[in-house]
Design a protein around this motif. Structure first.
Motif, PDB file in Angstrom:
ATOM      1  N   LEU A  85       0.743  -1.114   0.006  1.00 14.96           N
ATOM      2  CA  LEU A  85       0.035  -0.088  -0.008  1.00 14.96           C
ATOM      3  C   LEU A  85       0.861   1.217   0.076  1.00 14.96           C
ATOM      4  O   LEU A  85       0.502   2.301  -0.682  1.00 14.96           O
ATOM      5  CB  LEU A  85      -0.901  -0.015   1.286  1.00 14.96           C
ATOM      6  N   THR A  86       2.004   1.206   0.759  1.00 14.13           N
ATOM      7  CA  THR A  86       2.801   2.434   0.629  1.00 14.13           C
ATOM      8  C   THR A  86       3.465   2.780  -0.542  1.00 14.13           C
ATOM      9  O   THR A  86       3.704   3.566  -0.833  1.00 14.13           O
ATOM     10  CB  THR A  86       3.984   1.983   1.915  1.00 14.13           C
ATOM     11  N   TRP A 143       0.679   4.144  -2.787  1.00 13.02           N
ATOM     12  CA  TRP A 143       0.612   5.576  -2.266  1.00 13.02           C
ATOM     13  C   TRP A 143       1.974   6.403  -2.969  1.00 13.02           C
ATOM     14  O   TRP A 143       1.543   7.626  -3.596  1.00 13.02           O
ATOM     15  CB  TRP A 143       0.605   5.842  -0.640  1.00 13.02           C
ATOM     16  N   ARG A 188      -2.705   7.381  -3.665  1.00 15.59           N
ATOM     17  CA  ARG A 188      -3.759   6.670  -3.195  1.00 15.59           C
ATOM     18  C   ARG A 188      -3.342   5.727  -1.973  1.00 15.59           C
ATOM     19  O   ARG A 188      -2.485   5.029  -2.247  1.00 15.59           O
ATOM     20  CB  ARG A 188      -4.589   6.121  -4.027  1.00 15.59           C
ATOM     21  N   PHE A 189      -4.102   5.636  -0.988  1.00 16.00           N
ATOM     22  CA  PHE A 189      -3.593   4.429   0.234  1.00 16.00           C
ATOM     23  C   PHE A 189      -5.033   3.942   0.302  1.00 16.00           C
ATOM     24  O   PHE A 189      -5.776   4.324   1.257  1.00 16.00           O
ATOM     25  CB  PHE A 189      -3.427   5.265   1.498  1.00 16.00           C
ATOM     26  N   GLN A 202      -0.076  11.813   4.759  1.00 11.66           N
ATOM     27  CA  GLN A 202       0.964  10.766   5.058  1.00 11.66           C
ATOM     28  C   GLN A 202       0.967  10.498   6.566  1.00 11.66           C
ATOM     29  O   GLN A 202       1.280   9.203   6.954  1.00 11.66           O
ATOM     30  CB  GLN A 202       2.265  11.557   4.744  1.00 11.66           C
ATOM     31  N   TYR A 215      -1.846   7.933   7.262  1.00  5.68           N
ATOM     32  CA  TYR A 215      -1.545   6.665   6.689  1.00  5.68           C
ATOM     33  C   TYR A 215      -0.707   5.846   7.567  1.00  5.68           C
ATOM     34  O   TYR A 215      -0.930   4.538   7.757  1.00  5.68           O
ATOM     35  CB  TYR A 215      -0.914   6.711   5.280  1.00  5.68           C
ATOM     36  N   ARG A 216       0.246   6.678   8.107  1.00  2.82           N
ATOM     37  CA  ARG A 216       1.273   5.729   8.972  1.00  2.82           C
ATOM     38  C   ARG A 216       0.423   5.457  10.092  1.00  2.82           C
ATOM     39  O   ARG A 216       0.734   4.348  10.494  1.00  2.82           O
ATOM     40  CB  ARG A 216       2.330   6.749   9.472  1.00  2.82           C
ATOM     41  N   ALA A 260      -1.544   2.157   9.296  1.00  6.62           N
ATOM     42  CA  ALA A 260      -0.614   1.112   9.332  1.00  6.62           C
ATOM     43  C   ALA A 260      -0.080   0.522  10.516  1.00  6.62           C
ATOM     44  O   ALA A 260      -0.032  -0.529  10.615  1.00  6.62           O
ATOM     45  CB  ALA A 260       0.485   1.393   8.429  1.00  6.62           C
ATOM     46  N   VAL A 271     -11.468   5.913   6.643  1.00  8.24           N
ATOM     47  CA  VAL A 271     -10.351   5.462   7.377  1.00  8.24           C
ATOM     48  C   VAL A 271     -10.643   4.373   8.173  1.00  8.24           C
ATOM     49  O   VAL A 271     -10.031   3.497   8.334  1.00  8.24           O
ATOM     50  CB  VAL A 271      -9.952   6.966   8.362  1.00  8.24           C
ATOM     51  N   SER A 326     -10.400   1.396   6.084  1.00 12.19           N
ATOM     52  CA  SER A 326      -8.987   0.998   5.787  1.00 12.19           C
ATOM     53  C   SER A 326      -8.370   0.325   7.019  1.00 12.19           C
ATOM     54  O   SER A 326      -7.362  -0.635   6.576  1.00 12.19           O
ATOM     55  CB  SER A 326      -8.240   2.425   5.420  1.00 12.19           C
TER      56      SER A 326
END
Length: 461
Positions: A128-129, A132, A137-138, A149, A152-153, A156, A178, A181
């Motif tokens: 996924l990273t 992105w 896109r994530f 970003q 996203y972190r 994850a 979110v 995800s």
């Protein structure tokens, strides 16, 4: 079929857990001490480690001191009480989940059914990273700004654990995306993801919807009804606008979070649920506590891992990527394609978007319908509020590009110029025009981030 190591100093409890694990088709071995657990871990790394915290020769958490021993093992803490401290401790150490003693066989069975080695989860997150970096896109989320970003972190980091997540953000920022995800990257991905808006259901019906009801428990209850907690068993329940939940229901939600039990409306029998809670609000939770709309103890229990979503006005650089995605979707639906003019794109970036991403999508749908031809210009886009800066001030190019009389930026290309040179000049000029902003450049050119990165690398930029 997996292998489990059960670290439990109580022999009867250890054997009972081993029997339950074997009943689900897995192999199991027990260890009454840390010393024996270390030896067994070195000999045969298990798929899952059921770890008691209180052992004769130390604390179970001491096993985390040697990260190599548990690097690719799903660690589940066993504790006498599901407290906030336990949740935070599990998250900090990288434990996948925790079980409350006495161990409920249903919860253990559900946990064993979703065994995934940490290395597999890490590989998926790495994929996924990479996605992105290439596309901005994530998963279902779109954005390459620093603020996204950070989001996203956080996703994850928390997805592979079992802790409660609390998402805060304005309406339209993508809180449910979110939550989805987090679910899709978790070990519960094969189980249901259910979402409920606590502010959209009548206060008289919300308890029945969340916890279910028995037949005859109230007028109109002609049959037994399973609530969201029963239907989401083993999966994830997303409680949107949780600050709108009635206070009497917040008490019952707190009990579910603490011991995984609830009762249907009209019943005296406890029901067990193994459901991960992700909550969200578009309000300030501390302010909600101050005015009595949210219980303070519930806030502490929900706010184990907070994620704050930025409003779209604070990440204007993501607007081209979002617009490109929405126009792609509209193009597939309408079987045609339309693109924004550079001036229209700048206007979109300058607009403050009080309704955030949802408002942007709606605005593009309207402009798509009203626009003639293949280009969408500024005419049908939202008007700027009084006192806002002109769009050009938000994306001032670092070098003046030649302008056609009364027109927009253009390039003069000599006939016979090789296509590779035409492409190079166009990419570099657009890159310059966009102020060296890669995401905006890719959106204007209609190419992927990966293609742009490769070309800039080729041009030694």
């Amino acid at each position: 079929m997996g292998h489990a190591l059960i670290v439990e100093d109580d022999e009867d409890s250890g054997q009972m857990l081993a029997s339950l694990v074997k009943r689900e088709g897995h192999s199991a071995i027990t260890a009454p001490s840390l010393a024996l657990a270390r030896r067994l871990l070195a000999m045969q790394p298990p798929d899952v480690l059921l770890l008691d915290l209180h052992l004769p020769d130390g604390n179970g958490l001491d096993l985390f001191e040697n990260t190599d021993l548990v690097a690719d093992t799903e660690v589940v803490l066993m504790t006498g009480q599901a407290s906030l401290e336990t949740s935070i401790q599990a998250l900090r150490l990288g434990a996948a989940d925790y079980l409350v003693k006495p161990i409920n066989p249903t919860h253990l069975k559900s946990l064993l059914s979703r065994l995934i080695r940490p290395s597999k989860l890490q590989a998926e997150i790495a994929s996924l990273t990479e996605q992105w970096r290439e596309t901005g896109r994530f998963g279902p989320l779109i954005g390459a700004s620093d603020a996204m970003q950070s989001v996203y972190r956080q996703i994850a980091r928390v997805a592979g654990t079992g802790v409660t997540v609390f998402i805060q953000g304005e309406s339209g920022t993508g809180k449910e995306l979110v939550a989805r995800s987090v679910h899709e990257l978790s070990r519960r991905r094969e189980q249901p993801f259910l979402a409920i808006n606590c502010g959209a259901i009548s206060p008289h019906l919300i308890e029945s919807e969340i916890f279910g009801h028995e037949r005859g428990s109230f007028t109109g209850a002609e049959r037994q009804h399973q609530g969201f907690f029963e239907r989401a068993h083993g999966g994830t329940l997303f409680l949107d606008e949780v600050t709108e939940m009635p206070l009497n229901l917040q008490v019952k939600l707190l009990r579910v979070l603490e011991n995984g039990t609830f009762m249907r409306v009209g019943s005296t029998q406890l029901q067990q649920t193994d459901t991960r809670i992700i909550a969200a609000t578009n309000r300030d939770p501390a302010e909600a506590v101050m005015r009595g709309a949210l219980r303070e103890d519930l806030l502490y229990r929900l706010n184990v891992f907070p994620i704050s979503l930025p409003p779209l006005r604070d990440r204007a650089s993501d607007v081209p990527l979002l617009a490109e995605r929405f126009l792609e979707e509209l193009g597939r639906e309408e079987r045609t394609s339309k693109r924004l003019t550079p001036e229209a794109l700048l206007k979109l970036q300058a607009y403050p978007w009080p309704g955030n991403v949802r408002e942007l999508r709606n605005a593009l749908q309207r402009a798509w319908v009203m626009a003639h031809g293949s280009q969408i210009d500024e005419e049908w886009l939202p008007r700027m509020p009084a006192g806002s800066p002109p769009p050009a001030t938000l994306a001032a190019p670092s070098r003046v590009v030649d302008l056609a009389e009364g027109g927009g930026p253009h390039l003069d290309i000599r006939i016979g110029t090789p296509l590779s040179e035409v492409e190079r000049q166009l990419i570099l000029a657009t890159f310059e025009y966009c102020g060296h902003h890669k995401e905006r450049t890719a959106a204007l050119l209609g190419i992927s981030m990966k293609t742009l990165y490769n070309r800039l690398k080729e041009y030694r930029l």
